[in-house]
Design a protein around this motif. Structure first.
Motif, PDB file in Angstrom:
ATOM      1  N   VAL A 195      11.441  -6.982   3.735  1.00  0.00           N
ATOM      2  CA  VAL A 195       9.739  -7.030   3.805  1.00  0.00           C
ATOM      3  C   VAL A 195       9.012  -6.975   2.325  1.00  0.00           C
ATOM      4  CG1 VAL A 195       7.235  -5.247   4.232  1.00  0.00           C
ATOM      5  CG2 VAL A 195       9.948  -5.063   5.815  1.00  0.00           C
ATOM      6  N   PRO A 196       8.071  -7.762   1.956  1.00  0.00           N
ATOM      7  CA  PRO A 196       7.678  -8.268   0.725  1.00  0.00           C
ATOM      8  C   PRO A 196       7.107  -6.740   0.322  1.00  0.00           C
ATOM      9  CG  PRO A 196       6.847  -9.678   2.353  1.00  0.00           C
ATOM     10  CD  PRO A 196       7.776  -8.912   2.800  1.00  0.00           C
ATOM     11  N   THR A 197       7.394  -6.601  -0.855  1.00  0.00           N
ATOM     12  CA  THR A 197       7.199  -5.507  -1.869  1.00  0.00           C
ATOM     13  C   THR A 197       8.111  -4.098  -2.241  1.00  0.00           C
ATOM     14  OG1 THR A 197       5.801  -4.037  -0.653  1.00  0.00           O
ATOM     15  CG2 THR A 197       4.597  -6.044  -1.599  1.00  0.00           C
ATOM     16  N   ALA A 198       9.010  -4.142  -0.989  1.00  0.00           N
ATOM     17  CA  ALA A 198       9.995  -3.605  -1.162  1.00  0.00           C
ATOM     18  C   ALA A 198      11.127  -3.499  -1.553  1.00  0.00           C
ATOM     19  CB  ALA A 198      10.879  -3.338   0.487  1.00  0.00           C
ATOM     20  N   ILE A 199      11.108  -2.691  -2.631  1.00  0.00           N
ATOM     21  CA  ILE A 199      12.053  -2.170  -3.234  1.00  0.00           C
ATOM     22  C   ILE A 199      13.585  -1.951  -3.193  1.00  0.00           C
ATOM     23  CG2 ILE A 199      10.795  -1.674  -5.196  1.00  0.00           C
ATOM     24  CD1 ILE A 199      11.885   1.198  -4.412  1.00  0.00           C
ATOM     25  N   SER A 200      14.729  -2.312  -3.590  1.00  0.00           N
ATOM     26  CA  SER A 200      15.811  -2.503  -3.197  1.00  0.00           C
ATOM     27  C   SER A 200      16.770  -1.236  -4.119  1.00  0.00           C
ATOM     28  CB  SER A 200      16.502  -4.130  -3.820  1.00  0.00           C
ATOM     29  OG  SER A 200      18.166  -3.399  -3.387  1.00  0.00           O
ATOM     30  N   VAL A 201      16.910  -0.490  -3.236  1.00  0.00           N
ATOM     31  CA  VAL A 201      17.982   0.264  -3.479  1.00  0.00           C
ATOM     32  C   VAL A 201      19.086   1.037  -2.362  1.00  0.00           C
ATOM     33  CG1 VAL A 201      17.637   2.891  -4.349  1.00  0.00           C
ATOM     34  CG2 VAL A 201      15.831   1.732  -4.639  1.00  0.00           C
TER      35      VAL A 201
ATOM     36  N   TYR B 216      12.720   3.920   9.070  1.00  0.00           N
ATOM     37  CA  TYR B 216      11.532   3.242   9.799  1.00  0.00           C
ATOM     38  C   TYR B 216      13.124   2.194  11.381  1.00  0.00           C
ATOM     39  CZ  TYR B 216      10.787  -1.721  11.016  1.00  0.00           C
ATOM     40  OH  TYR B 216      10.428  -2.983  12.503  1.00  0.00           O
ATOM     41  N   ASP B 217      12.712   3.079  12.105  1.00  0.00           N
ATOM     42  CA  ASP B 217      14.731   2.813  12.637  1.00  0.00           C
ATOM     43  C   ASP B 217      14.932   1.246  13.706  1.00  0.00           C
ATOM     44  OD1 ASP B 217      12.904   4.574  14.646  1.00  0.00           O
ATOM     45  OD2 ASP B 217      13.594   3.152  15.823  1.00  0.00           O
ATOM     46  N   GLY B 218      13.125   1.036  13.935  1.00  0.00           N
ATOM     47  CA  GLY B 218      13.658  -0.540  14.176  1.00  0.00           C
ATOM     48  C   GLY B 218      14.474  -1.705  13.610  1.00  0.00           C
TER      49      GLY B 218
ATOM     50  N   THR C 210       0.822  -1.043  -0.223  1.00  0.00           N
ATOM     51  CA  THR C 210       0.007  -0.459   0.046  1.00  0.00           C
ATOM     52  C   THR C 210       0.838   1.471   0.029  1.00  0.00           C
ATOM     53  OG1 THR C 210       0.007   0.101   2.218  1.00  0.00           O
ATOM     54  CG2 THR C 210      -1.597  -1.187   1.168  1.00  0.00           C
ATOM     55  N   ALA C 211       1.917   1.174   0.016  1.00  0.00           N
ATOM     56  CA  ALA C 211       2.981   2.366  -0.184  1.00  0.00           C
ATOM     57  C   ALA C 211       4.574   1.786  -0.059  1.00  0.00           C
ATOM     58  CB  ALA C 211       2.967   2.949   1.426  1.00  0.00           C
ATOM     59  N   ASN C 212       5.234   3.179  -0.536  1.00  0.00           N
ATOM     60  CA  ASN C 212       6.536   2.422  -0.878  1.00  0.00           C
ATOM     61  C   ASN C 212       7.320   2.455   0.364  1.00  0.00           C
ATOM     62  OD1 ASN C 212       6.640   4.191  -3.649  1.00  0.00           O
ATOM     63  ND2 ASN C 212       6.017   5.861  -3.170  1.00  0.00           N
ATOM     64  N   LEU C 213       7.885   0.804  -0.097  1.00  0.00           N
ATOM     65  CA  LEU C 213       8.881   0.641   1.233  1.00  0.00           C
ATOM     66  C   LEU C 213      10.035   0.738   0.450  1.00  0.00           C
ATOM     67  CD1 LEU C 213       6.793  -2.354   2.501  1.00  0.00           C
ATOM     68  CD2 LEU C 213       8.438  -0.336   4.131  1.00  0.00           C
ATOM     69  N   VAL C 214      11.196   1.062   0.677  1.00  0.00           N
ATOM     70  CA  VAL C 214      12.367   0.990  -0.298  1.00  0.00           C
ATOM     71  C   VAL C 214      13.455   0.295   0.976  1.00  0.00           C
ATOM     72  CG1 VAL C 214      14.192   2.178  -0.801  1.00  0.00           C
ATOM     73  CG2 VAL C 214      12.081   3.575  -0.444  1.00  0.00           C
TER      74      VAL C 214
ATOM     75  N   ALA D  70      17.018   9.912 -10.627  1.00  0.00           N
ATOM     76  CA  ALA D  70      16.693   8.670 -11.328  1.00  0.00           C
ATOM     77  C   ALA D  70      17.022   7.534 -10.906  1.00  0.00           C
ATOM     78  CB  ALA D  70      17.893   8.844 -12.668  1.00  0.00           C
ATOM     79  N   LEU D  71      17.522   6.957  -9.527  1.00  0.00           N
ATOM     80  CA  LEU D  71      17.335   5.812  -8.604  1.00  0.00           C
ATOM     81  C   LEU D  71      16.553   5.939  -8.669  1.00  0.00           C
ATOM     82  CD1 LEU D  71      19.853   4.480  -7.333  1.00  0.00           C
ATOM     83  CD2 LEU D  71      20.618   6.676  -5.551  1.00  0.00           C
ATOM     84  N   TYR D  72      15.349   7.001  -7.961  1.00  0.00           N
ATOM     85  CA  TYR D  72      13.879   6.586  -6.901  1.00  0.00           C
ATOM     86  C   TYR D  72      13.279   6.700  -7.957  1.00  0.00           C
ATOM     87  CZ  TYR D  72      17.621   7.173  -3.474  1.00  0.00           C
ATOM     88  OH  TYR D  72      18.077   6.595  -2.153  1.00  0.00           O
ATOM     89  N   ALA D  73      13.353   6.891  -9.259  1.00  0.00           N
ATOM     90  CA  ALA D  73      12.421   6.896 -10.135  1.00  0.00           C
ATOM     91  C   ALA D  73      11.252   6.031 -10.158  1.00  0.00           C
ATOM     92  CB  ALA D  73      13.494   6.205 -11.905  1.00  0.00           C
ATOM     93  N   ASP D  74      11.058   4.820  -9.449  1.00  0.00           N
ATOM     94  CA  ASP D  74      10.673   3.175  -9.164  1.00  0.00           C
ATOM     95  C   ASP D  74       9.311   3.982  -7.800  1.00  0.00           C
ATOM     96  OD1 ASP D  74      11.528   2.388 -10.917  1.00  0.00           O
ATOM     97  OD2 ASP D  74      12.804   0.932 -10.252  1.00  0.00           O
ATOM     98  N   LEU D  75       9.807   4.932  -6.789  1.00  0.00           N
ATOM     99  CA  LEU D  75       9.201   5.096  -5.926  1.00  0.00           C
ATOM    100  C   LEU D  75       7.809   5.712  -6.463  1.00  0.00           C
ATOM    101  CD1 LEU D  75      11.635   6.447  -3.697  1.00  0.00           C
ATOM    102  CD2 LEU D  75      10.479   4.394  -3.992  1.00  0.00           C
ATOM    103  N   ASP D  76       6.466   5.644  -6.490  1.00  0.00           N
ATOM    104  CA  ASP D  76       4.970   6.325  -6.705  1.00  0.00           C
ATOM    105  C   ASP D  76       4.472   7.364  -6.039  1.00  0.00           C
ATOM    106  OD1 ASP D  76       4.190   5.129  -4.968  1.00  0.00           O
ATOM    107  OD2 ASP D  76       3.344   3.963  -5.688  1.00  0.00           O
ATOM    108  N   GLU D  77       3.298   8.335  -6.084  1.00  0.00           N
ATOM    109  CA  GLU D  77       3.772   9.312  -5.251  1.00  0.00           C
ATOM    110  C   GLU D  77       2.794   8.790  -3.017  1.00  0.00           C
ATOM    111  OE1 GLU D  77      -0.184   7.622  -6.892  1.00  0.00           O
ATOM    112  OE2 GLU D  77       1.150   7.881  -7.668  1.00  0.00           O
ATOM    113  N   ARG D  78       2.700   7.157  -3.521  1.00  0.00           N
ATOM    114  CA  ARG D  78       2.968   6.657  -2.019  1.00  0.00           C
ATOM    115  C   ARG D  78       3.178   7.367  -0.902  1.00  0.00           C
ATOM    116  NH1 ARG D  78       1.177   0.784  -3.235  1.00  0.00           N
ATOM    117  NH2 ARG D  78       3.814   1.079  -4.084  1.00  0.00           N
ATOM    118  N   ASP D  79       2.806   7.327   0.470  1.00  0.00           N
ATOM    119  CA  ASP D  79       3.590   7.704   0.866  1.00  0.00           C
ATOM    120  C   ASP D  79       5.019   7.018   1.160  1.00  0.00           C
ATOM    121  OD1 ASP D  79       2.013   9.340   1.906  1.00  0.00           O
ATOM    122  OD2 ASP D  79       1.697   8.810   4.413  1.00  0.00           O
ATOM    123  N   THR D  80       6.170   6.576   1.926  1.00  0.00           N
ATOM    124  CA  THR D  80       6.937   6.036   1.846  1.00  0.00           C
ATOM    125  C   THR D  80       7.786   5.793   3.057  1.00  0.00           C
ATOM    126  OG1 THR D  80       7.767   7.118  -0.335  1.00  0.00           O
ATOM    127  CG2 THR D  80       9.934   6.017   0.483  1.00  0.00           C
ATOM    128  N   ILE D  81       8.338   4.816   3.131  1.00  0.00           N
ATOM    129  CA  ILE D  81       9.435   3.830   4.393  1.00  0.00           C
ATOM    130  C   ILE D  81      10.509   3.468   4.166  1.00  0.00           C
ATOM    131  CG2 ILE D  81       9.559   2.843   6.306  1.00  0.00           C
ATOM    132  CD1 ILE D  81       5.877   2.783   6.649  1.00  0.00           C
TER     133      ILE D  81
END
Lengths: 108, 279
Positions: free
Chosen positions: B190-196, B255-257, B157-161, B216-227
């Protein structure tokens, strides 16, 4: 006598590069890449050594000890070591197995 | 925020070392580094003994942070310039921490300790004496801090990096390669997290890449919130800094945990391998 740095598994702190490998490290399981950075025949303390994977991607970086020593805990395979220092930069390519592999990186 | 407000160059820093109202603060992964030489006038923060609660796994609280900065002689009105080793990982972590507690003006020294050293700029061993202040931290700004339940809710539901190295992401390594690998928690991401990997945002000398390269590096992130997350939250502070403070992206949390928490939770989904995996 040097005191071994206790490596805290919950931290990303860079361990003292000159300290003995902690007794808790199982060398039958670990792949240790260690060595020195040399400029001519002089060791280079305070050099930044970068470990790059087989695709050239950055994996880790440490700073050499007063004796110019660095150490990584990696995995078997191909790696590139890239050293940056005020004495110059240099690369070394290695293929390692489990256990300890020693490599010298020359900078100029 | 932008590069101009969040970063200072080594050249600028060296010219402004003694400017009143500026406090240089070194934060290192190697906590002995400061003692071997630091930027003239810089004070030291120990991320492990001073920024972390020594009993619970959490940060020092608002009162402790106030007391800490007071004892370091840092005032609420000071401009704090953070720098450190390891490509500014822990300096970025401290930057996020200063923002978390609402400090007004804080910046990172581009390239950190590495560029400063490689440039041959001055380092001293004398420790400055700064008069104590009455620092008042604000309540934590939770708009930049993610907790585990938010991460679970973000799957799909959100961008996970995931900013760790590719081998950590895939589950082949449990820690960065300068640390021993023996650990108990599960490997993977975490499932759906992209690797950057965070390192793609930095040049070899530790400075940040250009805005165009970063976009360009983060071009795969869409407009959703990001963690963003890593293993213990310091490398992801570096990425949080790029996304929020350099590129000015909205709604970015760290996400510091991070993986040491997530990878030890019972029953949560984990993906293995080089691809994000489904939810």
């Amino acid at each position: 006598m040097a005191t071994a740095t206790v490596v805290n598994a919950a931290s990303c702190a860079a361990p003292d590069q000159a300290a003995p490998i902690p007794a808790s490290v199982d060398l039958a399981k670990e792949t240790v890449i260690t060595g020195v950075v040399l400029a001519g025949d002089q060791v280079v303390p305070g050099a930044y050594v970068r470990l790059l994977d087989a695709t050239g991607e950055f994996t880790a970086e440490v700073v050499t000890s007063a004796e110019g020593v660095f150490r990584f805990f990696a995995a078997p395979g191909d790696w590139t070591l890239r050293a940056l220092s005020r004495a110059g930069n240099g690369d070394a390519v290695v293929n390692v197995e489990r256990g300890i592999s020693e490599v010298t990186v020359k900078v100029a | 925020m932008s590069r101009d407000t969040a970063l200072v160059s080594a050249e600028w820093a060296e010219k402004n070392l003694s400017q009143p109202g500026l406090v240089f603060v070194e934060v290192d992964e190697d906590t002995a580094a400061y003692g071997t030489g630091h930027i003239p006038g810089a004070v030291r923060l120990d991320w492990k003994t001073e920024l972390q609660d020594q009993v619970r796994r959490d940060f020092v609280d608002q009162e402790q942070f106030s007391a800490l900065l007071s004892s370091k002689g840092i005032g609420n009105g000071d401009t704090v310039i953070l720098y450190g080793g390891n490509n500014n990982w822990f300096a970025a972590y401290a930057y996020w921490y200063f923002k978390l507690y609402g400090h007004g003006d804080v910046k990172l020294l581009d390239g950190g300790r590495k560029k400063w050293e490689l440039d041959g700029r001055p380092l001293v061993t004398e420790v400055p004496e700064r008069a104590a202040t009455s620092y008042e931290a604000k309540p934590q700004d939770l708009s930049i801090r993610a907790f585990r339940d938010e991460v679970l809710a973000a799957i799909g539901t959100a961008n996970l990096v995931d900013v760790r190295s590719p081998d950590e992401y895939a589950g082949r390594l449990l820690a960065p390669a300068h640390l021993p690998q023996e650990q108990s928690q599960r490997a993977g991401h975490v499932p759906t997290a992209i690797s950057v990997p965070w390192s793609k945002a930095a040049n070899e000398d530790g400075t940040f890449k250009s805005d165009d390269e970063l976009r360009a590096l983060y071009a795969d992130l869409d407009e959703r919130d990001t963690i963003a997350y890593c293993r213990i939250g310091e490398r992801s502070s570096h990425t949080w800094f790029v996304l929020k403070e350099i590129l000015g992206r909205e709604n970015v949390k760290n996400y510091d945990g991070s993986w040491t928490e997530y990878g030890s939770l019972v029953g949560v989904p984990i993906a293995l391998g080089d691809t994000p995996g489904g939810n």
